[in-house]
Design an enzyme around this catalytic site. Structure first.
Site, PDB file in Angstrom:
ATOM      1  N   ASN A  10       0.812  -1.221   0.000  1.00 13.58           N
ATOM      2  CA  ASN A  10       0.000   0.000   0.000  1.00 13.58           C
ATOM      3  C   ASN A  10       0.847   1.273   0.000  1.00 13.58           C
ATOM      4  O   ASN A  10       0.380   2.335  -0.422  1.00 13.58           O
ATOM      5  CB  ASN A  10      -0.902   0.056   1.244  1.00 13.58           C
ATOM      6  CG  ASN A  10      -1.847  -1.112   1.392  1.00 13.58           C
ATOM      7  OD1 ASN A  10      -2.146  -1.534   2.500  1.00 13.58           O
ATOM      8  ND2 ASN A  10      -2.336  -1.675   0.288  1.00 13.58           N
ATOM      9  N   LEU A  11       2.061   1.171   0.497  1.00 10.99           N
ATOM     10  CA  LEU A  11       2.790   2.375   0.902  1.00 10.99           C
ATOM     11  C   LEU A  11       3.204   3.276  -0.248  1.00 10.99           C
ATOM     12  O   LEU A  11       3.459   4.466  -0.033  1.00 10.99           O
ATOM     13  CB  LEU A  11       4.023   1.990   1.726  1.00 10.99           C
ATOM     14  CG  LEU A  11       3.760   1.144   2.988  1.00 10.99           C
ATOM     15  CD1 LEU A  11       5.035   1.007   3.808  1.00 10.99           C
ATOM     16  CD2 LEU A  11       2.639   1.738   3.833  1.00 10.99           C
ATOM     17  N   HIS A  12       3.276   2.763  -1.463  1.00 16.03           N
ATOM     18  CA  HIS A  12       3.738   3.616  -2.562  1.00 16.03           C
ATOM     19  C   HIS A  12       2.695   4.643  -2.977  1.00 16.03           C
ATOM     20  O   HIS A  12       3.017   5.623  -3.655  1.00 16.03           O
ATOM     21  CB  HIS A  12       4.123   2.759  -3.780  1.00 16.03           C
ATOM     22  CG  HIS A  12       3.001   2.466  -4.719  1.00 16.03           C
ATOM     23  ND1 HIS A  12       2.031   1.521  -4.454  1.00 16.03           N
ATOM     24  CD2 HIS A  12       2.668   3.006  -5.923  1.00 16.03           C
ATOM     25  CE1 HIS A  12       1.177   1.484  -5.458  1.00 16.03           C
ATOM     26  NE2 HIS A  12       1.524   2.374  -6.360  1.00 16.03           N
TER      27      HIS A  12
ATOM     28  N   ASP B  66     -12.612   1.117  -5.213  1.00 17.33           N
ATOM     29  CA  ASP B  66     -12.288   0.717  -6.589  1.00 17.33           C
ATOM     30  C   ASP B  66     -13.027  -0.554  -6.999  1.00 17.33           C
ATOM     31  O   ASP B  66     -12.474  -1.420  -7.654  1.00 17.33           O
ATOM     32  CB  ASP B  66     -10.778   0.535  -6.768  1.00 17.33           C
ATOM     33  CG  ASP B  66     -10.224  -0.622  -5.945  1.00 17.33           C
ATOM     34  OD1 ASP B  66     -10.963  -1.135  -5.079  1.00 17.33           O
ATOM     35  OD2 ASP B  66      -9.069  -1.021  -6.181  1.00 17.33           O
TER      36      ASP B  66
ATOM     37  N   CYS C  81     -27.132  10.829 -11.324  1.00 24.79           N
ATOM     38  CA  CYS C  81     -26.479   9.925 -10.386  1.00 24.79           C
ATOM     39  C   CYS C  81     -25.748   8.854 -11.181  1.00 24.79           C
ATOM     40  O   CYS C  81     -25.790   8.830 -12.423  1.00 24.79           O
ATOM     41  CB  CYS C  81     -27.498   9.304  -9.416  1.00 24.79           C
ATOM     42  SG  CYS C  81     -28.477   7.942 -10.098  1.00 24.79           S
TER      43      CYS C  81
ATOM     44  N   CYS D 107      -6.767  -1.839  -9.248  1.00 28.14           N
ATOM     45  CA  CYS D 107      -5.344  -1.523  -9.224  1.00 28.14           C
ATOM     46  C   CYS D 107      -4.510  -2.701  -8.744  1.00 28.14           C
ATOM     47  O   CYS D 107      -3.307  -2.778  -9.011  1.00 28.14           O
ATOM     48  CB  CYS D 107      -5.073  -0.276  -8.378  1.00 28.14           C
ATOM     49  SG  CYS D 107      -5.453  -0.475  -6.633  1.00 28.14           S
TER      50      CYS D 107
ATOM     51  N   CYS E 217       1.357 -19.493 -11.448  1.00 30.31           N
ATOM     52  CA  CYS E 217       1.019 -18.078 -11.602  1.00 30.31           C
ATOM     53  C   CYS E 217       1.104 -17.388 -10.246  1.00 30.31           C
ATOM     54  O   CYS E 217       1.639 -17.937  -9.286  1.00 30.31           O
ATOM     55  CB  CYS E 217      -0.369 -17.899 -12.229  1.00 30.31           C
ATOM     56  SG  CYS E 217      -1.742 -18.304 -11.140  1.00 30.31           S
TER      57      CYS E 217
END
Length: 438
Positions: A109-111, A170, A211, A228, A393
């Site tokens: 998360n920090l970036h 998101d 809306c 993201c 993967c």
């Protein structure tokens, strides 16, 4: 570093802490003396000084600052958008800010989520944000809400009578949820989004504007929506959109002109361009804000959208147990150095980090029938060896799909296709924690 140097640093830190505590005491003393300010019937002397640079603007002035002070807002999402938005709204003097998020702080998360620091990893995001905002502005009230954004928040919105709601999430289910609640309780909704190098911003249900359902009465197919976590995003793009969400919120609370209602702002970070697109007007037949609304209470938005109301990946299970191998078994396969292990992640992800003795063939190319011929070399090599091809993967989902696809298309090859269950996340957890989980 020597003992003397360490001692010197400790002494300097102690002195700085003492000075900081003295300043905090002085600030509290000033506040206590000026709760009732003889020079203003609205703001304290400390508030006038703090907000003076925006109050001397004719668009804000004393009445606008009073509106901000009396304002109560809800920010849903304490991530890439919620962090910069809440930071500027707290600095501007919004009287009460409620922050809602169910997640905890992670290293990834920090970036972009600029209010979370390394020391906050594992802490609820809302608590991390609340702590920073309180240290920025102790005049205002910060309410952290460590809960999931579901239909159950309807009572919360009804009880608190928010002036503005900010959608800093998101995912489609939460967008529809917040839109419907805001229309039902007549609250403007400031909606932002960011993905890769692009961002979008608009204001829904403001002064008879459209809306979200007016524009998108039905959700897009779940498989066409990228968040993201899968598509990536540049942190500064989140910052641009989050700050603009704060701007629109301030404009609404202070009753400025030019609120982004009926218009969509599109930001292209790759070209550093902004475009304004005119949106359709409110639709009279809209199911929630139309003349005869059908939706008068929140519904099941996950069912409506066919997707989850969060960005956590749900692991699929489409293979038989004998078609899977564990990461412990994979470790032995890699050590032998003569097996075929295909990593089906994208080329960009494979280039970021990879396991030794693996080859890259993205699942997107496997699905393309024109690329099947390129796989024959790997399959031929496996047929001459142990007659096994291992698919790997990020989380073990695309590798399952690839395993299933290859098994159907190369059924006559005498090669067995095996999925590595849990993928690289499981490998990092069980085999080598130093392998980066992203």
């Amino acid at each position: 570093m020597s003992d003397i140097e360490i001692k010197t640093l400790e002494t300097e830190i102690a002195a700085l802490e003492k000075k900081l505590n003295e300043k905090k005491s002085r600030l509290q003393e000033l506040k206590s003396k000026h709760i009732s300010c003889p020079y203003s019937n609205v703001l304290t002397s400390e508030e006038i000084v703090r907000y003076s640079r925006q109050m001397i603007m004719p668009q804000i002035c004393k009445s606008g600052q009073r509106n901000l002070k009396e304002g109560k807002i809800l920010i849903v999402g304490a991530g890439g958008l919620g962090c910069p938005a809440s930071l500027y709204l707290a600095a501007a003097g919004i009287g009460e800010i409620h922050i809602l998020d169910y997640d905890e702080v992670e290293l990834s998360n920090l970036h972009r989520q600029i209010l979370h620091y390394e020391t906050n990893i594992g802490l609820p995001k809302v608590q991390s944000v609340a702590d920073k905002l309180k240290s920025l502005n102790s005049n205002i009230k910060i309410v952290p809400l460590h809960i999931h954004a579901s239909s159950s928040i309807t009572d919360l919105v009804q009880k608190n009578k928010y002036d503005v709601v900010l959608d800093c999430t998101d995912n489609a289910p939460t967008r529809y949820l917040l839109n419907d609640i805001c229309v039902i309780y007549n609250i403007p909704l400031v909606s932002g989004s960011a993905l890769q190098m692009e961002g979008q911003l608009t204001v829904y249900h403001y002064l008879n504007g459209p809306c979200y359902r007016c524009l998108f009465p039905k959700p897009p197919p779940a498989h066409t929506v990228t968040n993201c976590g899968d598509g990536g995003v540049l942190g500064s793009v989140c910052g641009v959109i989050g700050v603009l969400q704060a701007l629109e919120t301030i404009k609404i609370l202070t009753q400025m002109d030019g609120v982004l209602s009926g218009r969509l702002l599109i930001f292209d970070g790759s070209e550093t361009t902004f475009r304004n697109v005119k949106l359709r007007q409110r639709v009279a037949t809209c199911e929630v804000c139309g003349d005869n609304p059908k939706i008068r209470a929140p519904v099941d938005y996950e069912q409506f959208c066919g997707s989850r109301a969060h960005d956590k990946v749900i692991n699929i299970n489409i293979l038989e147990s004998e078609e899977n191998v564990t990461v412990e078994q994979l470790k032995g396969v890699l050590d032998e150095n003569n097996n075929v292990v295909i990593d089906v992640r994208s080329e960009l992800e494979f280039d970021m980090c990879r396991l030794p003795n693996t080859v890259n063939f993205p699942y997107s190319r496997i699905r393309d029938n024109k690329s099947l011929d390129e796989l024959e070399g790997f399959i031929k090599r496996a047929a001459e060896g142990n007659k096994k091809v291992y698919l790997l993967c990020r989380r073990g989902n695309d590798s399952q799909r690839a395993t299933n696809y290859l098994r159907q298309n190369f059924s006559n090859s005498l090669v067995k296709f095996l999925n590595v269950k849990g993928g690289l996340h499981a490998y990092s957890k069980s085999i080598d924690p130093s392998f980066p989980v992203y």
